[in-house]
Design a protein around this motif. Structure first.
Motif, mmCIF file in Angstrom:
data_model
loop_
_atom_site.group_PDB
_atom_site.id
_atom_site.type_symbol
_atom_site.label_atom_id
_atom_site.label_comp_id
_atom_site.label_asym_id
_atom_site.label_seq_id
_atom_site.Cartn_x
_atom_site.Cartn_y
_atom_site.Cartn_z
ATOM 1 N N ILE A 292 -4.282 -4.012 -2.770
ATOM 2 C CA ILE A 292 -3.850 -3.559 -4.098
ATOM 3 C C ILE A 292 -3.365 -2.109 -4.030
ATOM 4 O O ILE A 292 -2.303 -1.773 -4.564
ATOM 5 C CB ILE A 292 -4.982 -3.725 -5.129
ATOM 6 C CG1 ILE A 292 -5.259 -5.217 -5.351
ATOM 7 C CG2 ILE A 292 -4.644 -3.031 -6.444
ATOM 8 C CD1 ILE A 292 -6.545 -5.518 -6.092
ATOM 9 N N THR A 293 -4.109 -1.257 -3.381
ATOM 10 C CA THR A 293 -3.737 0.155 -3.261
ATOM 11 C C THR A 293 -2.397 0.293 -2.554
ATOM 12 O O THR A 293 -1.516 1.018 -3.009
ATOM 13 C CB THR A 293 -4.824 0.944 -2.496
ATOM 14 O OG1 THR A 293 -6.058 0.833 -3.211
ATOM 15 C CG2 THR A 293 -4.452 2.404 -2.348
ATOM 16 N N GLU A 294 -2.239 -0.415 -1.452
ATOM 17 C CA GLU A 294 -0.977 -0.356 -0.717
ATOM 18 C C GLU A 294 0.170 -0.905 -1.562
ATOM 19 O O GLU A 294 1.251 -0.319 -1.605
ATOM 20 C CB GLU A 294 -1.109 -1.158 0.580
ATOM 21 C CG GLU A 294 0.040 -0.968 1.524
ATOM 22 C CD GLU A 294 -0.210 -1.664 2.845
ATOM 23 O OE1 GLU A 294 0.632 -2.490 3.230
ATOM 24 O OE2 GLU A 294 -1.246 -1.373 3.478
ATOM 25 N N MET A 295 -0.078 -2.012 -2.251
ATOM 26 C CA MET A 295 0.947 -2.655 -3.076
ATOM 27 C C MET A 295 1.442 -1.709 -4.180
ATOM 28 O O MET A 295 2.638 -1.589 -4.409
ATOM 29 C CB MET A 295 0.357 -3.928 -3.699
ATOM 30 C CG MET A 295 1.226 -4.622 -4.714
ATOM 31 S SD MET A 295 0.422 -6.094 -5.396
ATOM 32 C CE MET A 295 -0.883 -5.393 -6.407
ATOM 33 N N ILE A 296 0.551 -1.003 -4.820
ATOM 34 C CA ILE A 296 0.926 -0.178 -5.970
ATOM 35 C C ILE A 296 1.334 1.244 -5.576
ATOM 36 O O ILE A 296 2.290 1.785 -6.106
ATOM 37 C CB ILE A 296 -0.215 -0.153 -7.007
ATOM 38 C CG1 ILE A 296 -0.378 -1.550 -7.602
ATOM 39 C CG2 ILE A 296 0.045 0.876 -8.106
ATOM 40 C CD1 ILE A 296 -1.569 -1.738 -8.477
ATOM 41 N N HIS A 297 0.634 1.816 -4.633
ATOM 42 C CA HIS A 297 0.858 3.234 -4.329
ATOM 43 C C HIS A 297 1.780 3.503 -3.141
ATOM 44 O O HIS A 297 2.344 4.588 -3.048
ATOM 45 C CB HIS A 297 -0.473 3.938 -4.091
ATOM 46 C CG HIS A 297 -1.341 3.982 -5.301
ATOM 47 N ND1 HIS A 297 -1.155 4.859 -6.338
ATOM 48 C CD2 HIS A 297 -2.400 3.206 -5.660
ATOM 49 C CE1 HIS A 297 -2.062 4.654 -7.272
ATOM 50 N NE2 HIS A 297 -2.823 3.655 -6.887
ATOM 51 N N TYR A 298 1.907 2.564 -2.220
ATOM 52 C CA TYR A 298 2.631 2.867 -0.986
ATOM 53 C C TYR A 298 3.829 1.975 -0.716
ATOM 54 O O TYR A 298 4.386 2.003 0.373
ATOM 55 C CB TYR A 298 1.675 2.833 0.209
ATOM 56 C CG TYR A 298 0.598 3.889 0.084
ATOM 57 C CD1 TYR A 298 0.902 5.233 0.216
ATOM 58 C CD2 TYR A 298 -0.708 3.534 -0.217
ATOM 59 C CE1 TYR A 298 -0.064 6.203 0.070
ATOM 60 C CE2 TYR A 298 -1.691 4.499 -0.359
ATOM 61 C CZ TYR A 298 -1.369 5.832 -0.215
ATOM 62 O OH TYR A 298 -2.325 6.794 -0.366
ATOM 63 N N THR A 299 4.224 1.151 -1.669
ATOM 64 C CA THR A 299 5.457 0.385 -1.509
ATOM 65 C C THR A 299 6.404 0.787 -2.637
ATOM 66 O O THR A 299 5.974 1.105 -3.737
ATOM 67 C CB THR A 299 5.214 -1.140 -1.568
ATOM 68 O OG1 THR A 299 4.565 -1.463 -2.783
ATOM 69 C CG2 THR A 299 4.391 -1.610 -0.397
ATOM 70 N N ASP A 300 7.676 0.787 -2.335
ATOM 71 C CA ASP A 300 8.658 1.195 -3.339
ATOM 72 C C ASP A 300 8.904 0.113 -4.375
ATOM 73 O O ASP A 300 9.236 0.405 -5.513
ATOM 74 C CB ASP A 300 9.978 1.582 -2.670
ATOM 75 C CG ASP A 300 9.860 2.887 -1.906
ATOM 76 O OD1 ASP A 300 9.027 3.731 -2.291
ATOM 77 O OD2 ASP A 300 10.595 3.064 -0.926
ATOM 78 N N VAL A 301 8.751 -1.138 -3.966
ATOM 79 C CA VAL A 301 9.025 -2.250 -4.874
ATOM 80 C C VAL A 301 7.816 -3.166 -4.917
ATOM 81 O O VAL A 301 7.342 -3.629 -3.880
ATOM 82 C CB VAL A 301 10.271 -3.042 -4.399
ATOM 83 C CG1 VAL A 301 10.556 -4.207 -5.323
ATOM 84 C CG2 VAL A 301 11.485 -2.130 -4.297
ATOM 85 N N LEU A 302 7.300 -3.413 -6.107
ATOM 86 C CA LEU A 302 6.179 -4.333 -6.247
ATOM 87 C C LEU A 302 6.651 -5.753 -5.976
ATOM 88 O O LEU A 302 7.826 -6.078 -6.158
ATOM 89 C CB LEU A 302 5.584 -4.244 -7.656
ATOM 90 C CG LEU A 302 4.865 -2.935 -7.996
ATOM 91 C CD1 LEU A 302 4.383 -2.961 -9.433
ATOM 92 C CD2 LEU A 302 3.701 -2.694 -7.069
#
Length: 186
Positions: free
Chosen positions: A77-87
């Motif tokens: 979840i953290t990577e998905m929201i904070h470290y990727t440009d596109v959800l």
């Protein structure tokens, strides 16, 4: 050998873990949020030393399977929201289930049992933190932020933001601007 680490949620955490691994003279193949992969097994003494040193840095080694699974969920979840440009375009439950190769119902039940909140609530809390960050950068307006984080509307984003923080996004932004201008005048 994989070692799972609790509270490892940022690039700075990855650097601290890398420093500890290097300090112990261990080799690693991968250091990612929540885990380190080592090509070789480590001794109990090395494990204990790593555990002690990471603990002093605010991180914890995880040993039981349930705690490891919860950390994996949090890290996805953290990577998905904070470290990727596109959800992801799929819904979050499918994405998390696919990433971890577990049935979502099982993941959701385990997460709720251990954390006391649902995965959806955890996602909302993370999205609100991302909104705060984007508001402070002042590069995107609220409509662009809503679109970027897959909110159905600015109103939906504002309602969730207010429910979590007690403030409207615009009031939050004004508070930060006022605080920053006060600091500049000191």
């Amino acid at each position: 050998m994989k070692i799972y680490i609790k509270y490892m949620v940022s690039q700075r955490c990855k650097m601290m873990v890398r420093d500890e691994i290097d300090r112990l003279g261990l080799r690693y193949t991968i250091i990612e949020l929540g885990f380190v992969e080592l090509p070789d097994d480590i001794t109990q003494q090395q494990h204990d030393e790593l555990k002690k040193n990471l603990y002093h840095s605010g991180l914890e080694l995880l040993d039981d399977k349930r705690s490891i699974l919860i950390e994996k969920i949090k890290n996805v979840i953290t990577e998905m929201i904070h470290y990727t440009d596109v959800l992801p375009k799929t819904n979050y439950s499918e994405y998390i289930s696919e990433k971890l190769n577990y049935d979502y119902t099982y993941l959701a039940n385990a997460f709720s049992e251990v954390k006391g909140i649902t995965i959806q609530q955890f996602i909302i809390l993370n999205k609100v933190e991302k909104v705060k960050e984007l508001l402070l950068y002042d590069e995107l307006n609220l409509t662009e932020i809503a679109y970027k984080l897959h909110y159905s509307s600015v109103g939906h984003l504002s309602n969730q933001f207010k429910k979590v923080t007690g403030l409207s996004p615009s009031f939050y932004k004004k508070l930060k601007q006022k605080r920053n201008s006060n600091l500049e005048n000191v």
